[in-house]
Design a protein around this motif. Structure first.
Motif, PDB file in Angstrom:
ATOM      1  N   VAL A 177       0.818  -1.217   0.000  1.00 44.53           N
ATOM      2  CA  VAL A 177       0.000   0.000   0.000  1.00 44.53           C
ATOM      3  C   VAL A 177       0.845   1.257   0.000  1.00 44.53           C
ATOM      4  O   VAL A 177       0.673   2.152  -0.837  1.00 44.53           O
ATOM      5  CB  VAL A 177      -0.968  -0.013   1.203  1.00 44.53           C
ATOM      6  N   SER A 178       1.775   1.367   0.948  1.00 48.28           N
ATOM      7  CA  SER A 178       2.626   2.553   1.015  1.00 48.28           C
ATOM      8  C   SER A 178       3.446   2.712  -0.262  1.00 48.28           C
ATOM      9  O   SER A 178       3.619   3.827  -0.780  1.00 48.28           O
ATOM     10  CB  SER A 178       3.562   2.448   2.226  1.00 48.28           C
ATOM     11  N   THR A 179       3.938   1.590  -0.797  1.00 46.91           N
ATOM     12  CA  THR A 179       4.734   1.626  -2.031  1.00 46.91           C
ATOM     13  C   THR A 179       3.905   2.140  -3.203  1.00 46.91           C
ATOM     14  O   THR A 179       4.384   2.965  -3.999  1.00 46.91           O
ATOM     15  CB  THR A 179       5.276   0.217  -2.344  1.00 46.91           C
ATOM     16  N   LEU A 180       2.674   1.688  -3.312  1.00 46.28           N
ATOM     17  CA  LEU A 180       1.811   2.131  -4.410  1.00 46.28           C
ATOM     18  C   LEU A 180       1.502   3.624  -4.314  1.00 46.28           C
ATOM     19  O   LEU A 180       1.476   4.332  -5.329  1.00 46.28           O
ATOM     20  CB  LEU A 180       0.512   1.324  -4.409  1.00 46.28           C
ATOM     21  N   ILE A 181       1.248   4.108  -3.115  1.00 49.86           N
ATOM     22  CA  ILE A 181       0.959   5.540  -2.945  1.00 49.86           C
ATOM     23  C   ILE A 181       2.170   6.378  -3.353  1.00 49.86           C
ATOM     24  O   ILE A 181       2.025   7.449  -3.950  1.00 49.86           O
ATOM     25  CB  ILE A 181       0.539   5.821  -1.482  1.00 49.86           C
ATOM     26  N   LYS A 182       3.382   5.882  -3.069  1.00 50.58           N
ATOM     27  CA  LYS A 182       4.590   6.618  -3.450  1.00 50.58           C
ATOM     28  C   LYS A 182       4.840   6.557  -4.954  1.00 50.58           C
ATOM     29  O   LYS A 182       5.384   7.490  -5.537  1.00 50.58           O
ATOM     30  CB  LYS A 182       5.788   6.062  -2.673  1.00 50.58           C
ATOM     31  N   TRP A 183       4.431   5.452  -5.603  1.00 44.66           N
ATOM     32  CA  TRP A 183       4.569   5.353  -7.056  1.00 44.66           C
ATOM     33  C   TRP A 183       3.495   6.152  -7.783  1.00 44.66           C
ATOM     34  O   TRP A 183       3.689   6.562  -8.933  1.00 44.66           O
ATOM     35  CB  TRP A 183       4.472   3.889  -7.501  1.00 44.66           C
ATOM     36  N   PHE A 184       2.347   6.357  -7.139  1.00 44.12           N
ATOM     37  CA  PHE A 184       1.224   7.046  -7.789  1.00 44.12           C
ATOM     38  C   PHE A 184       0.724   8.206  -6.932  1.00 44.12           C
ATOM     39  O   PHE A 184      -0.430   8.228  -6.496  1.00 44.12           O
ATOM     40  CB  PHE A 184       0.078   6.062  -8.038  1.00 44.12           C
ATOM     41  N   PRO A 185       1.571   9.224  -6.691  1.00 44.06           N
ATOM     42  CA  PRO A 185       1.116  10.374  -5.891  1.00 44.06           C
ATOM     43  C   PRO A 185       0.022  11.172  -6.588  1.00 44.06           C
ATOM     44  O   PRO A 185      -0.716  11.906  -5.944  1.00 44.06           O
ATOM     45  CB  PRO A 185       2.393  11.210  -5.733  1.00 44.06           C
ATOM     46  N   ASP A 186      -0.070  11.017  -7.913  1.00 40.89           N
ATOM     47  CA  ASP A 186      -1.079  11.735  -8.688  1.00 40.89           C
ATOM     48  C   ASP A 186      -2.459  11.098  -8.589  1.00 40.89           C
ATOM     49  O   ASP A 186      -3.473  11.764  -8.755  1.00 40.89           O
ATOM     50  CB  ASP A 186      -0.661  11.824 -10.165  1.00 40.89           C
ATOM     51  N   ARG A 187      -2.520   9.775  -8.326  1.00 38.50           N
ATOM     52  CA  ARG A 187      -3.802   9.081  -8.208  1.00 38.50           C
ATOM     53  C   ARG A 187      -3.733   8.039  -7.096  1.00 38.50           C
ATOM     54  O   ARG A 187      -3.759   6.833  -7.365  1.00 38.50           O
ATOM     55  CB  ARG A 187      -4.160   8.396  -9.542  1.00 38.50           C
ATOM     56  N   PRO A 188      -3.645   8.461  -5.839  1.00 37.49           N
ATOM     57  CA  PRO A 188      -3.478   7.489  -4.757  1.00 37.49           C
ATOM     58  C   PRO A 188      -4.672   6.556  -4.596  1.00 37.49           C
ATOM     59  O   PRO A 188      -4.507   5.378  -4.267  1.00 37.49           O
ATOM     60  CB  PRO A 188      -3.296   8.364  -3.513  1.00 37.49           C
ATOM     61  N   GLY A 189      -5.893   7.059  -4.826  1.00 37.38           N
ATOM     62  CA  GLY A 189      -7.070   6.197  -4.720  1.00 37.38           C
ATOM     63  C   GLY A 189      -7.072   5.125  -5.784  1.00 37.38           C
ATOM     64  O   GLY A 189      -7.360   3.957  -5.520  1.00 37.38           O
ATOM     65  N   LEU A 190      -6.739   5.497  -7.003  1.00 38.33           N
ATOM     66  CA  LEU A 190      -6.654   4.539  -8.106  1.00 38.33           C
ATOM     67  C   LEU A 190      -5.601   3.479  -7.819  1.00 38.33           C
ATOM     68  O   LEU A 190      -5.838   2.279  -8.013  1.00 38.33           O
ATOM     69  CB  LEU A 190      -6.306   5.279  -9.400  1.00 38.33           C
ATOM     70  N   ALA A 191      -4.445   3.919  -7.315  1.00 41.23           N
ATOM     71  CA  ALA A 191      -3.339   2.987  -7.084  1.00 41.23           C
ATOM     72  C   ALA A 191      -3.683   1.959  -6.022  1.00 41.23           C
ATOM     73  O   ALA A 191      -3.495   0.751  -6.222  1.00 41.23           O
ATOM     74  CB  ALA A 191      -2.093   3.775  -6.670  1.00 41.23           C
ATOM     75  N   THR A 192      -4.175   2.417  -4.880  1.00 44.67           N
ATOM     76  CA  THR A 192      -4.509   1.462  -3.820  1.00 44.67           C
ATOM     77  C   THR A 192      -5.700   0.611  -4.215  1.00 44.67           C
ATOM     78  O   THR A 192      -5.787  -0.562  -3.833  1.00 44.67           O
ATOM     79  CB  THR A 192      -4.799   2.200  -2.504  1.00 44.67           C
ATOM     80  N   GLY A 193      -6.605   1.174  -5.005  1.00 42.97           N
ATOM     81  CA  GLY A 193      -7.753   0.402  -5.478  1.00 42.97           C
ATOM     82  C   GLY A 193      -7.335  -0.740  -6.371  1.00 42.97           C
ATOM     83  O   GLY A 193      -7.908  -1.840  -6.300  1.00 42.97           O
ATOM     84  N   MET A 194      -6.320  -0.515  -7.214  1.00 41.69           N
ATOM     85  CA  MET A 194      -5.849  -1.565  -8.115  1.00 41.69           C
ATOM     86  C   MET A 194      -5.315  -2.762  -7.335  1.00 41.69           C
ATOM     87  O   MET A 194      -5.505  -3.912  -7.735  1.00 41.69           O
ATOM     88  CB  MET A 194      -4.753  -1.020  -9.041  1.00 41.69           C
ATOM     89  N   ALA A 195      -4.635  -2.493  -6.225  1.00 43.20           N
ATOM     90  CA  ALA A 195      -4.073  -3.592  -5.446  1.00 43.20           C
ATOM     91  C   ALA A 195      -5.103  -4.225  -4.539  1.00 43.20           C
ATOM     92  O   ALA A 195      -5.282  -5.444  -4.529  1.00 43.20           O
ATOM     93  CB  ALA A 195      -2.896  -3.074  -4.613  1.00 43.20           C
ATOM     94  N   ILE A 196      -5.787  -3.379  -3.778  1.00 46.35           N
ATOM     95  CA  ILE A 196      -6.701  -3.897  -2.764  1.00 46.35           C
ATOM     96  C   ILE A 196      -7.923  -4.553  -3.394  1.00 46.35           C
ATOM     97  O   ILE A 196      -8.587  -5.373  -2.768  1.00 46.35           O
ATOM     98  CB  ILE A 196      -7.076  -2.771  -1.776  1.00 46.35           C
ATOM     99  N   MET A 197      -8.209  -4.231  -4.670  1.00 46.48           N
ATOM    100  CA  MET A 197      -9.316  -4.931  -5.328  1.00 46.48           C
ATOM    101  C   MET A 197      -8.974  -6.417  -5.463  1.00 46.48           C
ATOM    102  O   MET A 197      -9.855  -7.268  -5.507  1.00 46.48           O
ATOM    103  CB  MET A 197      -9.609  -4.340  -6.707  1.00 46.48           C
ATOM    104  N   GLY A 198      -7.675  -6.742  -5.496  1.00 48.55           N
ATOM    105  CA  GLY A 198      -7.279  -8.141  -5.560  1.00 48.55           C
ATOM    106  C   GLY A 198      -7.676  -8.894  -4.301  1.00 48.55           C
ATOM    107  O   GLY A 198      -8.057 -10.061  -4.364  1.00 48.55           O
ATOM    108  N   PHE A 199      -7.606  -8.215  -3.151  1.00 52.47           N
ATOM    109  CA  PHE A 199      -8.008  -8.857  -1.907  1.00 52.47           C
ATOM    110  C   PHE A 199      -9.501  -9.164  -1.938  1.00 52.47           C
ATOM    111  O   PHE A 199      -9.936 -10.223  -1.496  1.00 52.47           O
ATOM    112  CB  PHE A 199      -7.675  -7.947  -0.723  1.00 52.47           C
ATOM    113  N   GLY A 200     -10.285  -8.229  -2.465  1.00 52.43           N
ATOM    114  CA  GLY A 200     -11.712  -8.468  -2.580  1.00 52.43           C
ATOM    115  C   GLY A 200     -12.046  -9.516  -3.622  1.00 52.43           C
ATOM    116  O   GLY A 200     -13.031 -10.246  -3.492  1.00 52.43           O
TER     117      GLY A 200
END
Length: 472
Positions: A153-176
């Motif tokens: 999560v923290s890594t994705l937010i740092k890679w995507f500071p322009d779209r943090p919601g999109l970035a975490t959504g892409m990963a966490i959607m895998g958990f769902g």
């Protein structure tokens, strides 16, 4: 000589897993990080399909039918609760360690614990010792869940500071979405391994543990962290227009838990999760009881296979909701997004008993799909909410501590569903199809309370900022 070579291999592995060896080189494509995160989250998301094991695990000894010595459904329900409680507790405990060692090490430890938990649980099933199953899937697997959940999560937010919601959504959607794969896979494996002497659960646990370890290691080898000071070429942090609930400062994890904002978001997440997690834990059993052949007026009887399909469908909407709602929050804001979750969710929970009494499986299933999409959306949106409140410096550690709310909800939600169901059937004398109505009204009330806490959230005061504290 053998020991020497083993030590060399161990040191090489530890060196490879170290944060300093996972820093991306110039030209690294940041879009490789979401697939690496998905390798972890799609596997650990299996926990949402755990309900497909509940009914077969009540027949471990009897095989074709439960015996008095077999485990009860209420006993098995604690596996799910312990696992998610341990998820939150381990995420809180190891959050700052993760920020220090980096995502690669954390993802590797997650794979060892999560997949090792399957093997321990298989032993528990074979010996018919529930405490070993609790240890395997509940404690060891729960640690794997916690580390695996927060590691990218923290890594994705740092890679995507322009779209943090999109970035975490892409990963966490895998958990769902993990249950969408795990549910039919688990059912198929149990059918494959079943025999006159076995329901196939222990063998399925072993197979899943091995399969998931291979997939999770693919994520370990792929993930990278950005170089210090990196940002996308089109994104200039100083040029971003400030928003009321989006800070440009940072708050460290130890300070964040002393702010009212952290605890309001804590309550918001806990109430949103409590309202959905109990349903997910018993989704397969619930829909079979509410739409069985004995229910008068039901448009169709739903059996084991259809119930597994329902679990998979909920997983799909859980997954899609995480991406859709977190992306939407980048446009409309985190606070308005959560307001939608609570108000719309409360209305839908109130309507569920009506749809059940109507015997309409279509309306019942459709309503739960929307509810679960918002449940998943809450998980995917909260890391960006924390980033808005506390900055990116230790957002992973703060997120880990916040997930204690998930731990508490993992107990409250299933207990409400399991024990209120048992009380209404055994004490009140209601038929199983009507035993869930009162619980749905309680869930609606929890969402209304969550709406109130969400409306109380304000920007973090400057005295809590890292630079202002004199430590920066």
């Amino acid at each position: 000589m053998f020991i020497h070579h083993q030590n060399q291999r161990t040191l090489a592995l530890l060196s490879f897993l170290d944060r300093s060896h996972s820093v991306a080189k110039s030209g690294y494509n940041r879009w490789l990080v979401p697939p690496a995160a998905l390798c972890i989250h799609l596997c650990i998301g299996q926990i949402y399909a755990y309900s497909v094991f509940n009914e077969p695990m009540t027949r471990i000894l009897g095989v074709t039918a439960s015996t008095p010595e077999d485990w009860k459904l209420t006993t098995l329900g604690w596996i799910f609760s312990i696992a998610l409680f341990t998820l939150g507790a381990s995420a809180a405990l190891f959050g700052k360690w993760l920020e220090r060692v980096g995502p690669r090490m954390a993802m590797f430890i997650s794979a060892v614990c999560f997949c090792g938990g399957f093997l321990v649980a298989a032993l528990g099933v074979y010996l018919h010792q529930i405490w070993i199953v609790y240890l395997g899937h509940g404690i060891l697997g729960g640690i794997g869940l916690g580390l695996g959940y927060i590691s990218p999560v923290s890594t994705l937010i740092k890679w995507f500071p322009d779209r943090p919601g999109l970035a975490t959504g892409m990963a966490i959607m895998g958990f769902g979405g993990g249950a969408m794969i795990a549910s039919p896979l688990s059912v198929s494996l149990m059918e494959w391994f079943s025999s006159a002497n076995s329901v196939g659960v222990a063998e399925t646990f072993i197979a899943l543990g091995l399969i998931y370890f291979v997939v999770m290691m693919a994520g370990v080898f792929t993930v990278r962290v950005p170089q210090a000071g990196w940002h996308p070429s089109h994104y200039q942090p100083d040029a971003v227009k400030p928003k009321k609930l989006v800070t440009t400062a940072n708050v460290d994890a130890d300070t964040a838990i002393r702010t009212p904002q952290f605890w309001f978001i804590f309550l918001v997440l806990m109430l949103n999760v409590t309202a959905g997690i109990g349903v997910l834990g018993q989704a397969s059993v619930m829909i079979q009881e509410m739409f069985s052949a004995d229910v008068v007026g039901a448009d169709r009887a739903i059996g084991v296979a259809e119930a597994a399909g329902f679990v998979g469908l909920l997983s799909l909407f859980n997954m899609l909701g995480r991406f859709f709602w977190s992306s939407t929050s980048d446009r409309i804001g985190r606070k308005p997004t959560y307001s939608i979750f609570f108000l719309l969710g409360a209305v839908l929970y109130v309507l569920i008993p009506t749809f059940g009494n109507m015997g309409s499986s279509v309306l019942f299933i459709g309503t739960f799909c929307i509810i679960i999409s918002m449940y998943g959306g809450g998980f995917a949106t909260v890391p960006a909410y924390l980033k808005d409140m506390f900055g990116v410096m230790q957002v992973g550690a703060i997120h880990g501590r916040l997930l204690v709310a998930w731990s508490l909800a993992a107990i409250f939600g299933p207990v409400l569903i399991n024990y209120l169901r048992a009380y209404q059937i055994e004490t009140v004398g209601l038929p199983p199809a009507q035993a869930y109505s009162f619980t749905m009204y309680i869930m609606a009330g929890l969402l209304v309370l969550g709406f109130v806490f969400n409306m109380l959230i304000r920007p973090v005061r400057e005295r809590y900022h890292y630079e202002e504290s004199g430590k920066g």
